[in-house]
Design a protein around this motif. Structure first.
Motif, PDB file in Angstrom:
ATOM      1  N   ALA A 245       1.012   4.051  -2.928  1.00 32.23           N
ATOM      2  CA  ALA A 245       0.680   5.431  -2.579  1.00 32.23           C
ATOM      3  C   ALA A 245       1.788   6.379  -3.023  1.00 32.23           C
ATOM      4  O   ALA A 245       1.524   7.444  -3.583  1.00 32.23           O
ATOM      5  CB  ALA A 245       0.436   5.551  -1.082  1.00 32.23           C
ATOM      6  N   SER A 246       3.019   5.994  -2.788  1.00 35.40           N
ATOM      7  CA  SER A 246       4.152   6.826  -3.202  1.00 35.40           C
ATOM      8  C   SER A 246       4.201   6.973  -4.721  1.00 35.40           C
ATOM      9  O   SER A 246       4.433   8.060  -5.242  1.00 35.40           O
ATOM     10  CB  SER A 246       5.455   6.204  -2.687  1.00 35.40           C
ATOM     11  OG  SER A 246       6.561   6.904  -3.163  1.00 35.40           O
TER      12      SER A 246
ATOM     13  N   ARG B 189       1.327   9.154  -5.838  1.00 34.62           N
ATOM     14  CA  ARG B 189       1.343  10.415  -5.082  1.00 34.62           C
ATOM     15  C   ARG B 189       0.042  10.655  -4.317  1.00 34.62           C
ATOM     16  O   ARG B 189      -0.552  11.729  -4.366  1.00 34.62           O
ATOM     17  CB  ARG B 189       1.675  11.580  -6.002  1.00 34.62           C
ATOM     18  CG  ARG B 189       3.078  11.469  -6.569  1.00 34.62           C
ATOM     19  CD  ARG B 189       3.439  12.685  -7.379  1.00 34.62           C
ATOM     20  NE  ARG B 189       4.785  12.593  -7.856  1.00 34.62           N
ATOM     21  CZ  ARG B 189       5.138  12.166  -9.077  1.00 34.62           C
ATOM     22  NH1 ARG B 189       4.216  11.797  -9.913  1.00 34.62           N
ATOM     23  NH2 ARG B 189       6.404  12.131  -9.423  1.00 34.62           N
ATOM     24  N   TYR B 190      -0.382   9.606  -3.628  1.00 31.89           N
ATOM     25  CA  TYR B 190      -1.531   9.665  -2.729  1.00 31.89           C
ATOM     26  C   TYR B 190      -1.056   9.252  -1.347  1.00 31.89           C
ATOM     27  O   TYR B 190      -0.063   8.536  -1.220  1.00 31.89           O
ATOM     28  CB  TYR B 190      -2.639   8.705  -3.168  1.00 31.89           C
ATOM     29  CG  TYR B 190      -3.593   9.271  -4.179  1.00 31.89           C
ATOM     30  CD1 TYR B 190      -4.873   9.641  -3.815  1.00 31.89           C
ATOM     31  CD2 TYR B 190      -3.218   9.421  -5.504  1.00 31.89           C
ATOM     32  CE1 TYR B 190      -5.762  10.157  -4.755  1.00 31.89           C
ATOM     33  CE2 TYR B 190      -4.099   9.934  -6.435  1.00 31.89           C
ATOM     34  CZ  TYR B 190      -5.359  10.303  -6.055  1.00 31.89           C
ATOM     35  OH  TYR B 190      -6.235  10.797  -6.974  1.00 31.89           O
ATOM     36  N   ASP B 191      -1.772   9.639  -0.333  1.00 33.77           N
ATOM     37  CA  ASP B 191      -1.496   9.174   1.014  1.00 33.77           C
ATOM     38  C   ASP B 191      -1.921   7.706   1.109  1.00 33.77           C
ATOM     39  O   ASP B 191      -2.937   7.314   0.528  1.00 33.77           O
ATOM     40  CB  ASP B 191      -2.292  10.033   2.009  1.00 33.77           C
ATOM     41  CG  ASP B 191      -1.931   9.710   3.431  1.00 33.77           C
ATOM     42  OD1 ASP B 191      -2.666   8.911   4.046  1.00 33.77           O
ATOM     43  OD2 ASP B 191      -0.926  10.267   3.919  1.00 33.77           O
ATOM     44  N   ALA B 192      -1.160   6.892   1.841  1.00 35.62           N
ATOM     45  CA  ALA B 192      -1.490   5.471   1.991  1.00 35.62           C
ATOM     46  C   ALA B 192      -2.881   5.288   2.589  1.00 35.62           C
ATOM     47  O   ALA B 192      -3.615   4.364   2.222  1.00 35.62           O
ATOM     48  CB  ALA B 192      -0.441   4.776   2.850  1.00 35.62           C
ATOM     49  N   ARG B 193      -3.266   6.184   3.489  1.00 34.70           N
ATOM     50  CA  ARG B 193      -4.597   6.105   4.092  1.00 34.70           C
ATOM     51  C   ARG B 193      -5.695   6.292   3.043  1.00 34.70           C
ATOM     52  O   ARG B 193      -6.731   5.627   3.081  1.00 34.70           O
ATOM     53  CB  ARG B 193      -4.705   7.162   5.189  1.00 34.70           C
ATOM     54  CG  ARG B 193      -5.999   7.126   5.932  1.00 34.70           C
ATOM     55  CD  ARG B 193      -5.967   8.108   7.079  1.00 34.70           C
ATOM     56  NE  ARG B 193      -7.259   8.178   7.701  1.00 34.70           N
ATOM     57  CZ  ARG B 193      -7.561   8.991   8.666  1.00 34.70           C
ATOM     58  NH1 ARG B 193      -6.646   9.814   9.145  1.00 34.70           N
ATOM     59  NH2 ARG B 193      -8.760   9.006   9.178  1.00 34.70           N
ATOM     60  N   THR B 194      -5.468   7.188   2.087  1.00 30.49           N
ATOM     61  CA  THR B 194      -6.429   7.400   1.005  1.00 30.49           C
ATOM     62  C   THR B 194      -6.564   6.144   0.163  1.00 30.49           C
ATOM     63  O   THR B 194      -7.675   5.764  -0.229  1.00 30.49           O
ATOM     64  CB  THR B 194      -6.005   8.594   0.128  1.00 30.49           C
ATOM     65  OG1 THR B 194      -5.929   9.751   0.950  1.00 30.49           O
ATOM     66  CG2 THR B 194      -6.966   8.835  -1.018  1.00 30.49           C
TER      67      THR B 194
ATOM     68  N   THR C 250       0.837  -1.203   0.000  1.00 34.03           N
ATOM     69  CA  THR C 250       0.000   0.000   0.000  1.00 34.03           C
ATOM     70  C   THR C 250       0.872   1.253   0.000  1.00 34.03           C
ATOM     71  O   THR C 250       0.619   2.202  -0.756  1.00 34.03           O
ATOM     72  CB  THR C 250      -0.933   0.007   1.224  1.00 34.03           C
ATOM     73  OG1 THR C 250      -1.739  -1.172   1.192  1.00 34.03           O
ATOM     74  CG2 THR C 250      -1.824   1.236   1.237  1.00 34.03           C
ATOM     75  N   GLU C 251       1.909   1.265   0.806  1.00 37.20           N
ATOM     76  CA  GLU C 251       2.792   2.429   0.903  1.00 37.20           C
ATOM     77  C   GLU C 251       3.540   2.673  -0.405  1.00 37.20           C
ATOM     78  O   GLU C 251       3.696   3.814  -0.838  1.00 37.20           O
ATOM     79  CB  GLU C 251       3.777   2.257   2.065  1.00 37.20           C
ATOM     80  CG  GLU C 251       3.134   2.329   3.433  1.00 37.20           C
ATOM     81  CD  GLU C 251       2.336   1.081   3.817  1.00 37.20           C
ATOM     82  OE1 GLU C 251       2.510  -0.001   3.198  1.00 37.20           O
ATOM     83  OE2 GLU C 251       1.521   1.195   4.745  1.00 37.20           O
TER      84      GLU C 251
ATOM     85  N   ARG D  83      -6.057   3.047   1.147  1.00 41.95           N
ATOM     86  CA  ARG D  83      -6.764   2.034   1.946  1.00 41.95           C
ATOM     87  C   ARG D  83      -8.247   2.357   2.126  1.00 41.95           C
ATOM     88  O   ARG D  83      -9.093   1.461   2.045  1.00 41.95           O
ATOM     89  CB  ARG D  83      -6.124   1.914   3.334  1.00 41.95           C
ATOM     90  CG  ARG D  83      -4.871   1.096   3.370  1.00 41.95           C
ATOM     91  CD  ARG D  83      -4.442   0.807   4.801  1.00 41.95           C
ATOM     92  NE  ARG D  83      -4.128   2.013   5.553  1.00 41.95           N
ATOM     93  CZ  ARG D  83      -2.942   2.590   5.597  1.00 41.95           C
ATOM     94  NH1 ARG D  83      -1.935   2.068   4.924  1.00 41.95           N
ATOM     95  NH2 ARG D  83      -2.745   3.683   6.297  1.00 41.95           N
ATOM     96  N   GLU D  84      -8.571   3.604   2.368  1.00 42.38           N
ATOM     97  CA  GLU D  84      -9.939   3.962   2.749  1.00 42.38           C
ATOM     98  C   GLU D  84     -10.830   4.433   1.600  1.00 42.38           C
ATOM     99  O   GLU D  84     -12.047   4.289   1.678  1.00 42.38           O
ATOM    100  CB  GLU D  84      -9.912   5.030   3.844  1.00 42.38           C
ATOM    101  CG  GLU D  84      -9.290   4.524   5.131  1.00 42.38           C
ATOM    102  CD  GLU D  84      -9.232   5.573   6.225  1.00 42.38           C
ATOM    103  OE1 GLU D  84      -9.740   6.704   6.007  1.00 42.38           O
ATOM    104  OE2 GLU D  84      -8.676   5.265   7.281  1.00 42.38           O
TER     105      GLU D  84
END
Length: 79
Positions: free
Chosen positions: A13-14, A17-22, A9-10, A24-25
């Protein structure tokens, strides 16, 4: 036979260019679908994202720096 690139996920996300939380959720299970964009190896809880289908579905073409992510309501989010 091509080798599939799996991302955590991390790492995904990188890359987008999104946050890992975004990821996942908001993206998982709405635009990133199990069996198409990600798997749960050995039936466990860990999720591995498959880069090639995600890249294809974002509309990224080789050498193109812009991308878009399909949204649940049918629109597209450009990055």
């Amino acid at each position: 036979m091509s080798k599939t690139e799996y991302l955590t996920t991390e790492e995904l996300a990188s890359r987008i260019r999104y946050d890992a939380r975004t990821v996942r959720e908001r993206l998982k299970d709405s635009v990133l679908l199990e069996g198409i964009h990600y798997i749960r190896p050995f039936g466990g809880r860990k999720i591995l994202y498959m880069w090639e289908p995600i890249e294809r579905d974002m509309g990224t073409q080789s050498g193109n720096q812009s991308f878009s992510i399909p949204m649940a309501n049918g629109g597209r989010m450009n990055g």
